[in-house]
Design a protein around this motif. Structure first.
Motif, short mmCIF file in Angstrom:
data_model
loop_
_atom_site.label_atom_id
_atom_site.label_comp_id
_atom_site.label_asym_id
_atom_site.label_seq_id
_atom_site.Cartn_x
_atom_site.Cartn_y
_atom_site.Cartn_z
N VAL A 269 0.87 -1.19 0.00
CA VAL A 269 0.00 0.00 0.00
C VAL A 269 0.90 1.23 0.00
N HIS A 270 0.63 2.15 -0.88
CA HIS A 270 1.37 3.41 -0.95
C HIS A 270 0.48 4.55 -0.48
N GLY A 271 1.05 5.50 0.24
CA GLY A 271 0.34 6.73 0.60
C GLY A 271 -0.38 6.72 1.92
N ARG A 272 -0.49 5.59 2.58
CA ARG A 272 -1.23 5.54 3.84
C ARG A 272 -0.61 6.45 4.89
N GLY A 273 0.70 6.42 5.01
CA GLY A 273 1.38 7.26 6.01
C GLY A 273 1.15 8.74 5.77
N ARG A 274 1.21 9.14 4.52
CA ARG A 274 0.99 10.54 4.15
C ARG A 274 -0.42 10.98 4.54
N VAL A 275 -1.39 10.11 4.31
CA VAL A 275 -2.78 10.43 4.66
C VAL A 275 -2.94 10.47 6.18
N ALA A 276 -2.42 9.47 6.87
CA ALA A 276 -2.56 9.40 8.33
C ALA A 276 -1.93 10.60 9.03
N GLU A 277 -0.89 11.18 8.43
CA GLU A 277 -0.20 12.33 9.04
C GLU A 277 -0.84 13.67 8.71
N HIS A 278 -1.82 13.69 7.83
CA HIS A 278 -2.47 14.96 7.45
C HIS A 278 -3.15 15.54 8.69
N PRO A 279 -3.02 16.84 8.94
CA PRO A 279 -3.59 17.44 10.15
C PRO A 279 -5.11 17.33 10.28
N ALA A 280 -5.82 17.16 9.19
CA ALA A 280 -7.28 17.05 9.26
C ALA A 280 -7.75 15.61 9.47
N ALA B 103 -9.77 -0.25 4.22
CA ALA B 103 -9.18 0.92 4.88
C ALA B 103 -10.28 1.95 5.14
N VAL B 104 -10.03 2.77 6.14
CA VAL B 104 -10.96 3.85 6.46
C VAL B 104 -10.17 4.98 7.11
N PHE B 105 -10.58 6.21 6.85
CA PHE B 105 -10.01 7.35 7.58
C PHE B 105 -11.10 8.37 7.82
N VAL B 106 -10.92 9.13 8.90
CA VAL B 106 -11.90 10.13 9.32
C VAL B 106 -11.24 11.50 9.25
N THR B 107 -11.89 12.43 8.57
CA THR B 107 -11.38 13.80 8.47
C THR B 107 -12.36 14.78 9.09
N THR B 108 -11.82 15.91 9.54
CA THR B 108 -12.67 16.98 10.05
C THR B 108 -12.15 18.31 9.51
N VAL B 109 -13.04 19.27 9.40
CA VAL B 109 -12.67 20.63 9.02
C VAL B 109 -13.48 21.57 9.89
N VAL C 8 -14.80 19.22 3.61
CA VAL C 8 -14.36 17.92 4.11
C VAL C 8 -14.59 16.84 3.06
N ASP C 9 -15.65 16.95 2.27
CA ASP C 9 -15.88 16.00 1.18
C ASP C 9 -14.75 16.07 0.15
N GLU C 10 -14.40 17.29 -0.25
CA GLU C 10 -13.32 17.47 -1.22
C GLU C 10 -11.99 16.96 -0.66
N LEU C 11 -11.73 17.23 0.60
CA LEU C 11 -10.50 16.77 1.23
C LEU C 11 -10.45 15.24 1.29
N ALA C 12 -11.55 14.62 1.66
CA ALA C 12 -11.59 13.16 1.75
C ALA C 12 -11.33 12.52 0.38
N ILE C 13 -11.91 13.08 -0.66
CA ILE C 13 -11.68 12.56 -2.02
C ILE C 13 -10.21 12.71 -2.40
N ALA C 14 -9.64 13.88 -2.13
CA ALA C 14 -8.24 14.11 -2.47
C ALA C 14 -7.32 13.17 -1.70
N LEU C 15 -7.59 12.98 -0.42
CA LEU C 15 -6.75 12.09 0.39
C LEU C 15 -6.90 10.63 -0.05
#
Length: 74
Positions: free
Chosen positions: A4-15, A40-46, A58-65
């Protein structure tokens, strides 16, 4: 799945408040049947004064991540 590529980058995002990956290299990824069978699952907030705008952001951010996480399979 081989990796899996990119998981760490996503998990470290401040949101990102939580990130979970339920598969490991060598696992077979079955088709998603419901929310409980996702790999996989991740939770974002704005934060923001306008709740409608915050939902849009938050929808746009989730899609981008999500687009940054790539599962390699053989």
């Amino acid at each position: 799945m081989t990796t899996v590529h990119g998981r760490g980058r996503v998990a470290e995002h401040p949101a990102v408040r939580a990130a979970d990956l339920t598969v490991s290299p060598g696992d077979v990824i079955a088709p998603v049947k419901n929310s409980f069978t996702r790999s996989a699952v991740f939770v974002t907030t704005v934060d923001g004064p306008d709740p409608v705008q915050a939902v849009h952001e938050v929808d746009e951010l989730a899609i981008a991540l999500a687009s940054q996480v790539v599962f390699e399979v053989t």
